[in-house]
Write a protein that holds these residues in place. Sequence first.
Motif, PDB file in Angstrom:
ATOM      1  N   HIS A  30       7.479   2.092   2.478  1.00  0.00           N
ATOM      2  CA  HIS A  30       7.113   3.337   1.788  1.00  0.00           C
ATOM      3  C   HIS A  30       5.642   3.210   1.409  1.00  0.00           C
ATOM      4  CE1 HIS A  30       8.361   6.206  -1.761  1.00  0.00           C
ATOM      5  NE2 HIS A  30       7.433   6.745  -0.987  1.00  0.00           N
ATOM      6  N   ALA A  31       4.772   3.840   2.182  1.00  0.00           N
ATOM      7  CA  ALA A  31       3.333   3.781   1.939  1.00  0.00           C
ATOM      8  C   ALA A  31       2.902   5.067   1.247  1.00  0.00           C
ATOM      9  CB  ALA A  31       2.578   3.583   3.248  1.00  0.00           C
TER      10      ALA A  31
ATOM     11  N   VAL B 261       9.410  -2.324   0.921  1.00  0.00           N
ATOM     12  CA  VAL B 261       7.994  -2.595   0.663  1.00  0.00           C
ATOM     13  C   VAL B 261       7.332  -1.306   0.208  1.00  0.00           C
ATOM     14  CG1 VAL B 261       5.813  -3.377   1.651  1.00  0.00           C
ATOM     15  CG2 VAL B 261       7.970  -4.378   2.441  1.00  0.00           C
ATOM     16  N   MET B 262       6.736  -1.369  -0.992  1.00  0.00           N
ATOM     17  CA  MET B 262       5.943  -0.262  -1.513  1.00  0.00           C
ATOM     18  C   MET B 262       4.482  -0.604  -1.302  1.00  0.00           C
ATOM     19  SD  MET B 262       7.586   0.870  -5.144  1.00  0.00           S
ATOM     20  CE  MET B 262       8.860  -0.302  -5.588  1.00  0.00           C
ATOM     21  N   ALA B 263       3.796   0.160  -0.481  1.00  0.00           N
ATOM     22  CA  ALA B 263       2.373  -0.037  -0.256  1.00  0.00           C
ATOM     23  C   ALA B 263       1.624   1.082  -0.954  1.00  0.00           C
ATOM     24  CB  ALA B 263       2.057  -0.046   1.236  1.00  0.00           C
ATOM     25  N   GLY B 264       0.771   0.725  -1.884  1.00  0.00           N
ATOM     26  CA  GLY B 264       0.004   1.704  -2.633  1.00  0.00           C
ATOM     27  C   GLY B 264      -0.197   1.227  -4.053  1.00  0.00           C
TER      28      GLY B 264
ATOM     29  N   ALA C 207       3.192  -4.239  -2.365  1.00  0.00           N
ATOM     30  CA  ALA C 207       2.126  -4.737  -1.485  1.00  0.00           C
ATOM     31  C   ALA C 207       0.732  -4.349  -1.966  1.00  0.00           C
ATOM     32  CB  ALA C 207       2.345  -4.206  -0.068  1.00  0.00           C
ATOM     33  N   GLY C 208       0.631  -3.432  -2.915  1.00  0.00           N
ATOM     34  CA  GLY C 208      -0.670  -2.950  -3.328  1.00  0.00           C
ATOM     35  C   GLY C 208      -1.252  -2.045  -2.252  1.00  0.00           C
TER      36      GLY C 208
ATOM     37  N   ALA D  81      -1.359   0.445   9.342  1.00  0.00           N
ATOM     38  CA  ALA D  81      -0.616   0.360  10.608  1.00  0.00           C
ATOM     39  C   ALA D  81       0.085  -0.986  10.820  1.00  0.00           C
ATOM     40  CB  ALA D  81      -1.526   0.691  11.787  1.00  0.00           C
ATOM     41  N   PRO D  82      -0.567  -2.133  10.566  1.00  0.00           N
ATOM     42  CA  PRO D  82       0.147  -3.406  10.777  1.00  0.00           C
ATOM     43  C   PRO D  82       1.410  -3.528   9.918  1.00  0.00           C
ATOM     44  CG  PRO D  82      -2.205  -3.805  10.652  1.00  0.00           C
ATOM     45  CD  PRO D  82      -1.984  -2.364  10.256  1.00  0.00           C
ATOM     46  N   LEU D  83       1.364  -2.994   8.695  1.00  0.00           N
ATOM     47  CA  LEU D  83       2.555  -3.018   7.848  1.00  0.00           C
ATOM     48  C   LEU D  83       3.631  -2.092   8.408  1.00  0.00           C
ATOM     49  CD1 LEU D  83       4.145  -3.779   5.297  1.00  0.00           C
ATOM     50  CD2 LEU D  83       2.939  -1.908   4.126  1.00  0.00           C
ATOM     51  N   LEU D  84       3.245  -0.908   8.818  1.00  0.00           N
ATOM     52  CA  LEU D  84       4.221   0.043   9.354  1.00  0.00           C
ATOM     53  C   LEU D  84       4.957  -0.517  10.564  1.00  0.00           C
ATOM     54  CD1 LEU D  84       2.214   3.403   9.111  1.00  0.00           C
ATOM     55  CD2 LEU D  84       3.856   2.458   7.467  1.00  0.00           C
TER      56      LEU D  84
END
Length: 180
Positions: free
Chosen positions: A6-7, A36-39, A63-64, A70-73
């Motif tokens: 979830h970005a 994973v929360m990215a942001g 993840a901050g 893209a690499p995380l996705l």
Amino acid sequence: SPVVVHAAMLRSEKGHRVALDALEKLKEAFPKIGYVMAGFGTKESELRKMVATKNLSDHTHFAGMVNPVAPLLTLADVVIMPSHSEPLGLSQLEALALGIPVAVSNAGGLPETITDHKTGRIFPVGDVDAWVRGLTEILNSPEDSNQMASHGRQFVEENYSAASHINSLIEHITTIGKLG
């Protein structure tokens, strides 16, 4: 070990609470599920407390800010956008462009980028049970999910790529020239 990414900014309208409520139920069927929360954002401390209260610390990673994302996705089994309000949303478009399965809420402009059961999945805003059922289907049906992701990638290439924008611009300029 399925991975849900979830970005999005950590703000109320992005639906992190819905995702955590769904995760709490999903961990029964998927004991090693990861979220994973990215942001970053104003709700981070509140979300961390919610993770602890729901005993989701072993399943959740903050993840901050991740740039590029893209690499995380590409590590995701599904990218989610359970927003309550969203003009368009870029995360799901990036995931679609990468051929990653996507699930979104029916908020704002999100349904404009997804055709339910064809290029991804659409769930009602705030309906945790619908998210649990839908994510369970996605995670249990990788072939179907990857087929939707493939159609999603094609959709993005046809509608959001640089080439499609250039062609639209040329068509627009040509039309204006004919009017003048």
